[in-house]
Design a protein around this motif. Sequence first.
Motif, PDB file in Angstrom:
ATOM      1  N   ASN A 127       0.813  -1.215   0.000  1.00 28.68           N
ATOM      2  CA  ASN A 127       0.000   0.000   0.000  1.00 28.68           C
ATOM      3  C   ASN A 127       0.849   1.269   0.000  1.00 28.68           C
ATOM      4  O   ASN A 127       0.513   2.245  -0.659  1.00 28.68           O
ATOM      5  CB  ASN A 127      -0.924   0.002   1.218  1.00 28.68           C
ATOM      6  N   SER A 128       1.967   1.242   0.718  1.00 31.53           N
ATOM      7  CA  SER A 128       2.792   2.452   0.845  1.00 31.53           C
ATOM      8  C   SER A 128       3.303   2.931  -0.509  1.00 31.53           C
ATOM      9  O   SER A 128       3.250   4.125  -0.819  1.00 31.53           O
ATOM     10  CB  SER A 128       3.966   2.191   1.793  1.00 31.53           C
ATOM     11  N   PHE A 129       3.797   2.019  -1.326  1.00 33.81           N
ATOM     12  CA  PHE A 129       4.311   2.449  -2.629  1.00 33.81           C
ATOM     13  C   PHE A 129       3.183   2.825  -3.571  1.00 33.81           C
ATOM     14  O   PHE A 129       3.302   3.795  -4.336  1.00 33.81           O
ATOM     15  CB  PHE A 129       5.167   1.355  -3.264  1.00 33.81           C
ATOM     16  N   ARG A 130       2.091   2.101  -3.550  1.00 35.25           N
ATOM     17  CA  ARG A 130       0.958   2.479  -4.398  1.00 35.25           C
ATOM     18  C   ARG A 130       0.468   3.874  -4.045  1.00 35.25           C
ATOM     19  O   ARG A 130       0.129   4.662  -4.931  1.00 35.25           O
ATOM     20  CB  ARG A 130      -0.189   1.471  -4.261  1.00 35.25           C
ATOM     21  N   ASP A 171      11.918   9.066  -0.467  1.00 35.55           N
ATOM     22  CA  ASP A 171      13.205   8.772   0.160  1.00 35.55           C
ATOM     23  C   ASP A 171      13.040   8.490   1.650  1.00 35.55           C
ATOM     24  O   ASP A 171      13.703   7.604   2.203  1.00 35.55           O
ATOM     25  CB  ASP A 171      14.182   9.932  -0.058  1.00 35.55           C
ATOM     26  N   ALA A 172      12.168   9.254   2.299  1.00 40.87           N
ATOM     27  CA  ALA A 172      11.928   9.034   3.726  1.00 40.87           C
ATOM     28  C   ALA A 172      11.285   7.671   3.961  1.00 40.87           C
ATOM     29  O   ALA A 172      11.619   6.964   4.921  1.00 40.87           O
ATOM     30  CB  ALA A 172      11.039  10.144   4.289  1.00 40.87           C
ATOM     31  N   MET A 173      10.363   7.284   3.070  1.00 39.98           N
ATOM     32  CA  MET A 173       9.741   5.958   3.178  1.00 39.98           C
ATOM     33  C   MET A 173      10.789   4.857   3.031  1.00 39.98           C
ATOM     34  O   MET A 173      10.778   3.869   3.769  1.00 39.98           O
ATOM     35  CB  MET A 173       8.683   5.798   2.081  1.00 39.98           C
ATOM     36  N   PHE A 174      11.687   5.028   2.085  1.00 43.17           N
ATOM     37  CA  PHE A 174      12.710   4.001   1.846  1.00 43.17           C
ATOM     38  C   PHE A 174      13.637   3.866   3.051  1.00 43.17           C
ATOM     39  O   PHE A 174      13.977   2.747   3.465  1.00 43.17           O
ATOM     40  CB  PHE A 174      13.510   4.356   0.592  1.00 43.17           C
ATOM     41  N   LYS A 175      14.034   4.987   3.632  1.00 39.83           N
ATOM     42  CA  LYS A 175      14.927   4.948   4.790  1.00 39.83           C
ATOM     43  C   LYS A 175      14.273   4.261   5.978  1.00 39.83           C
ATOM     44  O   LYS A 175      14.948   3.643   6.800  1.00 39.83           O
ATOM     45  CB  LYS A 175      15.353   6.365   5.161  1.00 39.83           C
ATOM     46  N   SER A 224      -6.836   9.988  14.581  1.00 38.14           N
ATOM     47  CA  SER A 224      -6.220   8.846  15.255  1.00 38.14           C
ATOM     48  C   SER A 224      -5.062   8.257  14.464  1.00 38.14           C
ATOM     49  O   SER A 224      -4.063   7.810  15.040  1.00 38.14           O
ATOM     50  CB  SER A 224      -7.271   7.768  15.518  1.00 38.14           C
ATOM     51  N   TYR A 225      -5.172   8.256  13.128  1.00 37.48           N
ATOM     52  CA  TYR A 225      -4.123   7.628  12.336  1.00 37.48           C
ATOM     53  C   TYR A 225      -2.843   8.456  12.259  1.00 37.48           C
ATOM     54  O   TYR A 225      -1.830   8.008  11.718  1.00 37.48           O
ATOM     55  CB  TYR A 225      -4.629   7.300  10.925  1.00 37.48           C
ATOM     56  N   LEU A 226      -2.870   9.681  12.815  1.00 41.24           N
ATOM     57  CA  LEU A 226      -1.672  10.528  12.812  1.00 41.24           C
ATOM     58  C   LEU A 226      -0.991  10.579  14.172  1.00 41.24           C
ATOM     59  O   LEU A 226      -0.014  11.312  14.343  1.00 41.24           O
ATOM     60  CB  LEU A 226      -2.046  11.952  12.380  1.00 41.24           C
ATOM     61  N   GLN A 227      -1.489   9.812  15.128  1.00 39.43           N
ATOM     62  CA  GLN A 227      -0.985   9.900  16.490  1.00 39.43           C
ATOM     63  C   GLN A 227       0.400   9.290  16.664  1.00 39.43           C
ATOM     64  O   GLN A 227       1.143   9.673  17.566  1.00 39.43           O
ATOM     65  CB  GLN A 227      -1.972   9.228  17.447  1.00 39.43           C
ATOM     66  N   ASN A 228       0.747   8.351  15.814  1.00 43.97           N
ATOM     67  CA  ASN A 228       2.002   7.624  16.024  1.00 43.97           C
ATOM     68  C   ASN A 228       2.946   7.703  14.824  1.00 43.97           C
ATOM     69  O   ASN A 228       3.678   6.746  14.548  1.00 43.97           O
ATOM     70  CB  ASN A 228       1.696   6.158  16.351  1.00 43.97           C
ATOM     71  N   VAL A 229       2.940   8.815  14.124  1.00 41.41           N
ATOM     72  CA  VAL A 229       3.884   8.980  13.012  1.00 41.41           C
ATOM     73  C   VAL A 229       5.295   9.084  13.586  1.00 41.41           C
ATOM     74  O   VAL A 229       5.565   9.958  14.416  1.00 41.41           O
ATOM     75  CB  VAL A 229       3.553  10.235  12.190  1.00 41.41           C
ATOM     76  N   PRO A 230       6.218   8.228  13.175  1.00 42.49           N
ATOM     77  CA  PRO A 230       7.570   8.216  13.761  1.00 42.49           C
ATOM     78  C   PRO A 230       8.310   9.533  13.528  1.00 42.49           C
ATOM     79  O   PRO A 230       8.234  10.122  12.444  1.00 42.49           O
ATOM     80  CB  PRO A 230       8.263   7.068  13.030  1.00 42.49           C
ATOM     81  N   LEU A 231       9.016   9.968  14.545  1.00 37.34           N
ATOM     82  CA  LEU A 231       9.810  11.181  14.424  1.00 37.34           C
ATOM     83  C   LEU A 231      10.893  11.010  13.362  1.00 37.34           C
ATOM     84  O   LEU A 231      11.216  11.964  12.640  1.00 37.34           O
ATOM     85  CB  LEU A 231      10.446  11.520  15.774  1.00 37.34           C
ATOM     86  N   SER A 232      11.431   9.811  13.243  1.00 40.74           N
ATOM     87  CA  SER A 232      12.489   9.558  12.252  1.00 40.74           C
ATOM     88  C   SER A 232      11.972   9.756  10.828  1.00 40.74           C
ATOM     89  O   SER A 232      12.704  10.230   9.951  1.00 40.74           O
ATOM     90  CB  SER A 232      13.046   8.141  12.413  1.00 40.74           C
ATOM     91  N   TYR A 233      10.696   9.410  10.598  1.00 39.71           N
ATOM     92  CA  TYR A 233      10.105   9.604   9.268  1.00 39.71           C
ATOM     93  C   TYR A 233       9.946  11.090   8.968  1.00 39.71           C
ATOM     94  O   TYR A 233      10.285  11.561   7.876  1.00 39.71           O
ATOM     95  CB  TYR A 233       8.743   8.901   9.201  1.00 39.71           C
TER      96      TYR A 233
END
Length: 355
Positions: A127-130, A171-175, A224-233
């Motif tokens: 799903n992420s790449f699509r 690029d952020a997704m790939f990392k 709710s789906y934005l509550q846990n977005v990683p800081l590294s991303y």
Amino acid sequence: MALRVIRMVIPPGLTSLRTVTAVRKAGIHTTTARRLEYGWLAYILGERTTSRFTQHSKIITVDGNLASGKGAVAQKLAERLGMLYMPEADTFYMDKMTGEKEPLSVDFNGMCSLEEFYVNPKAADGNSFRLQLWMYVMRMLQYSDAMEHLLSTGQGVVLERSPYSDHVFLDAMFKEGYIRNECVSHYNEIKHISICEFLPPHLVIYVDQPADEVQKKLKQSGKSYLQNVPLSYLKGIEDGYKKSFLPKISETSELLVYNVDQAQDVETVAQDIQYLKFDKGPWLEQDDVSLHHIRMLVQDKNKVAGLTHIPVFLPEVTIGAHEYDEKFHAYKSLPGKKYAPGYNADVGDKYIWLK
């Protein structure tokens, strides 16, 4: 068969999309002077693009990390400069362009989900790449609309984000391990052969907000789906902008960088724009002949979308011929989709030939 934009028939001269502010109440490229599709005959009869241009005939994009306030900045700036404001394209941008009463199924919108990406970015179904690939196509279609509006009316456009900066998210997704290296290569190939067909924005405004502050805003958003977005991303997106996108785009476009508070001072931003020389980039090389060819391209949405169609086998974006056929016929079976636009727009499949 590689997954492509399934809805292959996008009528030219779309008039359904409306701006969401009072900056300009008319739809995109639907002024009284622009009701018929532009073509070779219009050019032969003397219609020229440059005759409409003024000092404000510019494309301005406002970029930044998630929740950086770039939308509010773009909207206020468009109002201040008398330009058309175009909010950030979402996964259902095509539905808005084709005048759907409500968003269609994700089967006809990239087969991807933004919410699923934030909840499970490493989903095994790809799903992420699509999502990333679909968003690039949507932003490219929107950018073609912005260029069409500028070339057709002379009025400048302020966009919230553009396809030129999409790679920072990839690029952020790939990392973070959300997508595979093969997907990155495929995306880069698509972008390489498609983005070159357009002209970059005259001006890019970057709203700079540290990743940790962005994360705090996301947690306070109530979604709710934005509550846990990683800081590294989020940090990866920030680094992508500063280390990759901004240095590259500054070679062809003017660049202004502000922090969040500075960007909210629209009067100062407008004054800074007045001092820019706009003396670089491929826009300076254009004349009425080249702009005519560009205008012919950007009004043909099928051709614009077709720039992204590269046959390749990737599990994330590949479906079988039978599944593709099922989805295509499912779309054509929707009310108003069976015949060409204009023949059954109101009565759908109940259209009766009377003549």
